[in-house]
Design a protein around this motif. Structure first.
Motif, short mmCIF file in Angstrom:
data_model
loop_
_atom_site.label_atom_id
_atom_site.label_comp_id
_atom_site.label_asym_id
_atom_site.label_seq_id
_atom_site.Cartn_x
_atom_site.Cartn_y
_atom_site.Cartn_z
N MET A 120 0.44 -1.05 -0.27
CA MET A 120 -0.02 0.49 0.02
C MET A 120 1.05 1.41 0.20
SD MET A 120 -3.07 -0.77 -0.07
CE MET A 120 -3.98 0.58 -0.13
N HIS A 121 2.02 0.83 1.24
CA HIS A 121 3.04 2.87 0.81
C HIS A 121 3.75 2.30 -0.75
CE1 HIS A 121 5.68 5.03 2.19
NE2 HIS A 121 6.96 5.02 1.78
N TRP A 125 -0.64 5.33 -0.53
CA TRP A 125 -1.13 4.81 1.12
C TRP A 125 0.03 4.43 2.22
CZ3 TRP A 125 -6.32 5.48 0.91
CH2 TRP A 125 -6.98 5.00 0.13
N ALA A 126 -0.33 5.31 3.43
CA ALA A 126 0.50 4.83 4.78
C ALA A 126 -0.80 4.31 5.78
CB ALA A 126 1.38 6.09 4.85
N ARG A 127 -0.25 3.64 6.59
CA ARG A 127 -0.94 3.47 7.86
C ARG A 127 -1.23 3.94 8.86
NH1 ARG A 127 -2.50 -2.16 8.76
NH2 ARG A 127 -1.60 -3.12 7.40
N ALA A 128 -2.11 4.34 8.74
CA ALA A 128 -2.83 5.55 10.69
C ALA A 128 -2.65 5.36 12.05
CB ALA A 128 -3.67 5.77 10.07
N ALA A 129 -1.39 5.68 12.67
CA ALA A 129 -1.51 5.14 13.45
C ALA A 129 -2.67 4.38 14.97
CB ALA A 129 -0.60 6.35 14.39
N GLU A 130 -2.56 3.67 15.80
CA GLU A 130 -3.67 3.55 16.57
C GLU A 130 -4.13 4.66 17.23
OE1 GLU A 130 -5.65 0.20 16.80
OE2 GLU A 130 -4.32 -0.45 14.56
N PRO A 131 -5.16 5.02 17.18
CA PRO A 131 -5.27 6.07 17.94
C PRO A 131 -5.07 5.62 19.85
CG PRO A 131 -7.49 5.01 17.35
CD PRO A 131 -7.03 3.99 16.47
N ALA A 132 -5.03 6.87 20.20
CA ALA A 132 -4.59 6.76 21.05
C ALA A 132 -6.16 6.49 22.45
CB ALA A 132 -3.74 8.07 21.96
N ALA A 133 -6.26 5.54 23.90
CA ALA A 133 -7.14 5.46 24.37
C ALA A 133 -7.21 7.03 25.45
CB ALA A 133 -7.04 4.75 25.47
N PRO A 134 -8.48 7.03 24.74
CA PRO A 134 -9.19 8.39 25.26
C PRO A 134 -9.17 8.67 27.20
CG PRO A 134 -10.95 7.09 25.62
CD PRO A 134 -9.69 6.57 25.29
#
Length: 149
Positions: A120-121, A125-134
């Protein structure tokens, strides 16, 4: 919020099946159980001898080792060609794993993710970072137990 991961079933010939494991719903199933579920999906009238021919590589016309859809919503079809992709590190590792008769199915998820990211790169495309937990809400003082003292 639901957690999402994949479960992989690798077959002796190096082919594999991937299914979504939402909230760990497949964690208690063995690989044999998952393979049985995959076999149940195919129709009874399919003959093993009548498998479709491998897709030709869009770059060189040779046989593809793998033809896979990219992440949902991208519209990308990914190709793993032993001739065209041998110089890419993640693809090369995936090709070696596929050809190894003593392949370890436990490394398949990481190999696949690395190959998917690399492919994908290469297409922008780039893989998005995992969202941080609130952050957690502060605990009300009435809920904190009293200490001894």
């Amino acid at each position: 919020m639901k957690s999402f991961s994949w479960r992989y079933v690798a077959y002796p010939d190096g082919s594999f099946y991937r299914m979504s494991n939402i909230d760990g719903s497949l964690d208690n199933y063995s690989d044999a159980d998952l393979a049985h579920m995959d076999a149940m999906r195919s129709t009874d009238d399919e003959d093993e001898e009548e498998k479709p021919a491998r897709q030709p590589c869009s770059r060189c016309g040779g046989d593809l080792m793998l033809h896979w859809h990219g992440p949902w919503g991208t519209g990308v079809w990914m190709e793993l060609c032993p001739a065209c992709d041998a110089d890419r590190p993640a693809a090369r590792a995936f090709i070696r794993w596929h050809r190894d008769l003593d392949r370890d199915p436990k490394v398949l998820p990481q190999l696949f993710e690395d190959w998917e990211t690399e492919t994908m790169h290469a297409q922008g495309w780039a893989r998005a970072a995992e969202p941080a937990a609130p952050p957690a809400q502060p605990v009300h003082l009435s809920l904190v137990p009293r200490g001894e003292g």
